[in-house]
Design a protein around this motif. Structure first.
Motif, PDB file in Angstrom:
ATOM      1  N   THR A 216       0.969  -1.112  -0.177  1.00  0.00           N
ATOM      2  CA  THR A 216       0.075   0.009  -0.072  1.00  0.00           C
ATOM      3  C   THR A 216       0.880   1.372  -0.071  1.00  0.00           C
ATOM      4  OG1 THR A 216      -0.068   0.009   2.415  1.00  0.00           O
ATOM      5  CG2 THR A 216      -1.954  -1.235   1.107  1.00  0.00           C
ATOM      6  N   LEU A 217       0.230   2.216  -0.436  1.00  0.00           N
ATOM      7  CA  LEU A 217       1.110   3.633  -0.356  1.00  0.00           C
ATOM      8  C   LEU A 217       0.703   4.452   0.887  1.00  0.00           C
ATOM      9  CD1 LEU A 217       0.507   5.320  -3.809  1.00  0.00           C
ATOM     10  CD2 LEU A 217       2.771   4.771  -2.668  1.00  0.00           C
ATOM     11  N   PRO A 218       1.600   5.218   1.595  1.00  0.00           N
ATOM     12  CA  PRO A 218       1.328   6.041   2.318  1.00  0.00           C
ATOM     13  C   PRO A 218       0.113   6.841   2.059  1.00  0.00           C
ATOM     14  CG  PRO A 218       3.625   5.874   2.252  1.00  0.00           C
ATOM     15  CD  PRO A 218       2.897   5.299   0.962  1.00  0.00           C
ATOM     16  N   SER A 219      -0.413   7.648   3.033  1.00  0.00           N
ATOM     17  CA  SER A 219      -1.415   8.596   2.633  1.00  0.00           C
ATOM     18  C   SER A 219      -1.007   9.714   1.626  1.00  0.00           C
ATOM     19  CB  SER A 219      -2.049   9.317   3.740  1.00  0.00           C
ATOM     20  OG  SER A 219      -1.277   9.921   4.574  1.00  0.00           O
ATOM     21  N   PRO A 220      -1.928  10.453   0.942  1.00  0.00           N
ATOM     22  CA  PRO A 220      -1.354  11.510   0.031  1.00  0.00           C
ATOM     23  C   PRO A 220      -0.808  12.653   0.905  1.00  0.00           C
ATOM     24  CG  PRO A 220      -3.585  10.697  -0.694  1.00  0.00           C
ATOM     25  CD  PRO A 220      -3.511  10.029   0.684  1.00  0.00           C
ATOM     26  N   ASN A 221      -1.511  13.063   2.157  1.00  0.00           N
ATOM     27  CA  ASN A 221      -0.813  14.018   3.031  1.00  0.00           C
ATOM     28  C   ASN A 221       0.706  13.753   3.359  1.00  0.00           C
ATOM     29  OD1 ASN A 221      -3.123  15.572   2.936  1.00  0.00           O
ATOM     30  ND2 ASN A 221      -3.926  14.809   4.620  1.00  0.00           N
ATOM     31  N   SER A 222       0.769  12.395   3.819  1.00  0.00           N
ATOM     32  CA  SER A 222       2.285  11.964   4.235  1.00  0.00           C
ATOM     33  C   SER A 222       3.206  11.915   3.172  1.00  0.00           C
ATOM     34  CB  SER A 222       2.165  10.498   4.690  1.00  0.00           C
ATOM     35  OG  SER A 222       1.883   9.712   4.085  1.00  0.00           O
ATOM     36  N   LEU A 223       2.691  11.766   1.905  1.00  0.00           N
ATOM     37  CA  LEU A 223       3.743  11.905   0.690  1.00  0.00           C
ATOM     38  C   LEU A 223       4.047  13.266   0.520  1.00  0.00           C
ATOM     39  CD1 LEU A 223       1.920   9.195  -1.706  1.00  0.00           C
ATOM     40  CD2 LEU A 223       4.140   9.161  -0.424  1.00  0.00           C
ATOM     41  N   ASN A 224       3.115  14.038   0.526  1.00  0.00           N
ATOM     42  CA  ASN A 224       3.187  15.395   0.163  1.00  0.00           C
ATOM     43  C   ASN A 224       4.306  16.299   1.338  1.00  0.00           C
ATOM     44  OD1 ASN A 224       1.854  15.589  -2.140  1.00  0.00           O
ATOM     45  ND2 ASN A 224      -0.204  16.024  -0.907  1.00  0.00           N
ATOM     46  N   ALA A 225       4.067  15.627   2.466  1.00  0.00           N
ATOM     47  CA  ALA A 225       4.733  16.126   3.411  1.00  0.00           C
ATOM     48  C   ALA A 225       6.219  15.622   3.693  1.00  0.00           C
ATOM     49  CB  ALA A 225       4.423  15.626   5.034  1.00  0.00           C
ATOM     50  N   ALA A 226       6.496  14.372   3.013  1.00  0.00           N
ATOM     51  CA  ALA A 226       8.074  14.120   2.534  1.00  0.00           C
ATOM     52  C   ALA A 226       8.447  15.115   1.594  1.00  0.00           C
ATOM     53  CB  ALA A 226       7.851  12.587   2.338  1.00  0.00           C
ATOM     54  N   LYS A 227       7.847  15.611   0.734  1.00  0.00           N
ATOM     55  CA  LYS A 227       8.296  16.317  -0.576  1.00  0.00           C
ATOM     56  C   LYS A 227       8.595  17.662   0.167  1.00  0.00           C
ATOM     57  CE  LYS A 227       5.689  14.006  -4.075  1.00  0.00           C
ATOM     58  NZ  LYS A 227       4.704  14.049  -5.187  1.00  0.00           N
ATOM     59  N   ALA A 228       7.768  17.998   1.031  1.00  0.00           N
ATOM     60  CA  ALA A 228       7.890  19.573   1.535  1.00  0.00           C
ATOM     61  C   ALA A 228       9.032  19.506   2.509  1.00  0.00           C
ATOM     62  CB  ALA A 228       6.806  19.784   2.343  1.00  0.00           C
ATOM     63  N   LEU A 229       9.288  18.495   3.185  1.00  0.00           N
ATOM     64  CA  LEU A 229      10.287  18.322   4.041  1.00  0.00           C
ATOM     65  C   LEU A 229      11.874  18.629   3.364  1.00  0.00           C
ATOM     66  CD1 LEU A 229      11.374  17.610   6.839  1.00  0.00           C
ATOM     67  CD2 LEU A 229      11.483  15.418   6.418  1.00  0.00           C
ATOM     68  N   VAL A 230      11.919  17.689   2.344  1.00  0.00           N
ATOM     69  CA  VAL A 230      13.159  17.729   1.617  1.00  0.00           C
ATOM     70  C   VAL A 230      13.182  19.232   1.057  1.00  0.00           C
ATOM     71  CG1 VAL A 230      14.665  16.797  -0.199  1.00  0.00           C
ATOM     72  CG2 VAL A 230      12.822  15.306   0.998  1.00  0.00           C
ATOM     73  N   GLN A 231      12.105  19.939   0.590  1.00  0.00           N
ATOM     74  CA  GLN A 231      12.401  21.322  -0.002  1.00  0.00           C
ATOM     75  C   GLN A 231      12.748  22.121   1.395  1.00  0.00           C
ATOM     76  OE1 GLN A 231      12.369  22.255  -3.301  1.00  0.00           O
ATOM     77  NE2 GLN A 231      13.086  24.185  -2.306  1.00  0.00           N
ATOM     78  N   CYS A 232      12.202  21.793   2.457  1.00  0.00           N
ATOM     79  CA  CYS A 232      12.415  22.914   3.659  1.00  0.00           C
ATOM     80  C   CYS A 232      13.980  22.602   3.786  1.00  0.00           C
ATOM     81  CB  CYS A 232      11.863  22.108   5.003  1.00  0.00           C
ATOM     82  SG  CYS A 232      12.556  22.572   6.480  1.00  0.00           S
ATOM     83  N   GLY A 233      14.599  21.527   3.933  1.00  0.00           N
ATOM     84  CA  GLY A 233      16.116  21.196   3.894  1.00  0.00           C
ATOM     85  C   GLY A 233      16.815  21.912   3.060  1.00  0.00           C
ATOM     86  N   VAL A 234      16.326  22.056   1.769  1.00  0.00           N
ATOM     87  CA  VAL A 234      16.984  22.846   0.840  1.00  0.00           C
ATOM     88  C   VAL A 234      16.944  24.350   1.023  1.00  0.00           C
ATOM     89  CG1 VAL A 234      17.102  23.506  -1.533  1.00  0.00           C
ATOM     90  CG2 VAL A 234      16.611  21.091  -0.867  1.00  0.00           C
ATOM     91  N   ASN A 235      16.068  24.741   1.373  1.00  0.00           N
ATOM     92  CA  ASN A 235      15.388  26.123   1.931  1.00  0.00           C
ATOM     93  C   ASN A 235      16.465  26.576   3.006  1.00  0.00           C
ATOM     94  OD1 ASN A 235      13.680  26.288  -0.183  1.00  0.00           O
ATOM     95  ND2 ASN A 235      11.966  26.295   0.831  1.00  0.00           N
TER      96      ASN A 235
END
Length: 280
Positions: A216-235
């Protein structure tokens, strides 16, 4: 009064005082809660009836910031603050600050629940990661998943106990973890070397989705959170802008992060695995 009667009374006095020790350790006074208290009443710290409770003075450092002293292995909906409570080092002040536990100093654009908020144990050793990394790894814990902050706190403590007690790590291994509630939970956090991906811990950060994602996939909210976390690390300057993203199995003999999740991250823009020489 006979000597026997006096001895009994003295013994009773000592037992009563001794059983009030938890209240006294908090700087409070045991009294009936029908009487006035200049600070806050706290239950279960005094001997006697249920109405006999601990009156903590408003001058108490923890009460003064709207908190309650408790053992920090217990869940705190806000954030634990050190140095506000008497007793052992694990007896800390649980406050309602940080917007329900969300620490904006970790990431501005997503809700990150701090270590203090979920009740993390202190690390036995910390190695600083003081340079930008160009790699980011995706994992799954291959265990229980969770759908609320309280439930996830329990899962996190289980993961941390396993890593520290059974595997001998200095702390929970992952940089961050994500629940199905879409919240990001601070593991070792930014600026700290993790114990997540053999040979790459000083070259990368890693997030682990709590649960098993073979089918199964993680929830859409959790997948989006992972992408946002990486971008946060870049920022924030922790991750290079031209970073590459990988799954744990790209560098190890493992099913992690699960077949279904692995197929998903291979569609993400920064996924960059072509062969082992790519990762260096």
């Amino acid at each position: 009064m006979s000597l026997v009667t006096l001895t009994v009374l003295v013994a009773f006095f000592h037992i009563s005082v001794g059983s009030d020790t938890p209240c006294l350790n908090h700087g409070g006074t045991c009294q009936d809660d029908s009487t006035s208290c200049s600070g806050n009443y706290v239950s279960n710290l005094c001997s006697g009836s249920a109405s006999r409770r601990c009156c903590e003075s408003s001058s108490d450092p923890c009460a003064a910031i709207g908190g309650i002293c408790k053992d920090d292995h217990l869940y705190c909906a806000g954030s634990y603050v050190t140095g506000k409570c008497s007793g052992g080092t694990t007896n800390r002040c649980c406050t309602s600050h940080n917007n329900g536990g969300s620490d904006q100093s970790i990431c501005d654009n997503i809700q990150v629940i701090s270590r203090d908020a979920w009740g993390a144990r202190g690390p036995t050793h910390v190695t600083t990661l003081n340079h930008r990394v160009h790699l980011f790894f995706i994992h799954h814990t291959d265990g229980h998943t969770c759908h609320s902050e309280t439930e996830c706190a329990g899962v996190l403590k289980g993961v941390q106990n396993y890593h520290m007690n059974s595997r001998g790590y200095n702390d929970i291994g992952y940089s961050f973890l994500i629940g199905q509630d879409g919240r990001v939970y601070e593991g070792r956090g930014w600026g700290v070397v993790g114990a997540h991906t053999l040979h790459y811990n000083s070259l990368a950060y890693a997030v682990s989705f709590m649960g098993n994602f073979m089918d199964t996939l993680p929830s859409p909210n959790s997948l989006n959170a992972a992408k946002a976390l990486v971008q946060c690390g870049v920022n924030k300057g922790y991750i290079e802008a031209n970073y590459s993203l990988f799954g744990h199995r790209d560098v190890g003999n493992t099913d992690c992060p699960g077949d279904t999740l692995y197929a998903e991250i291979r569609t993400w823009d920064r996924y960059n695995y072509t062969h082992s020489a790519t990762i260096q």
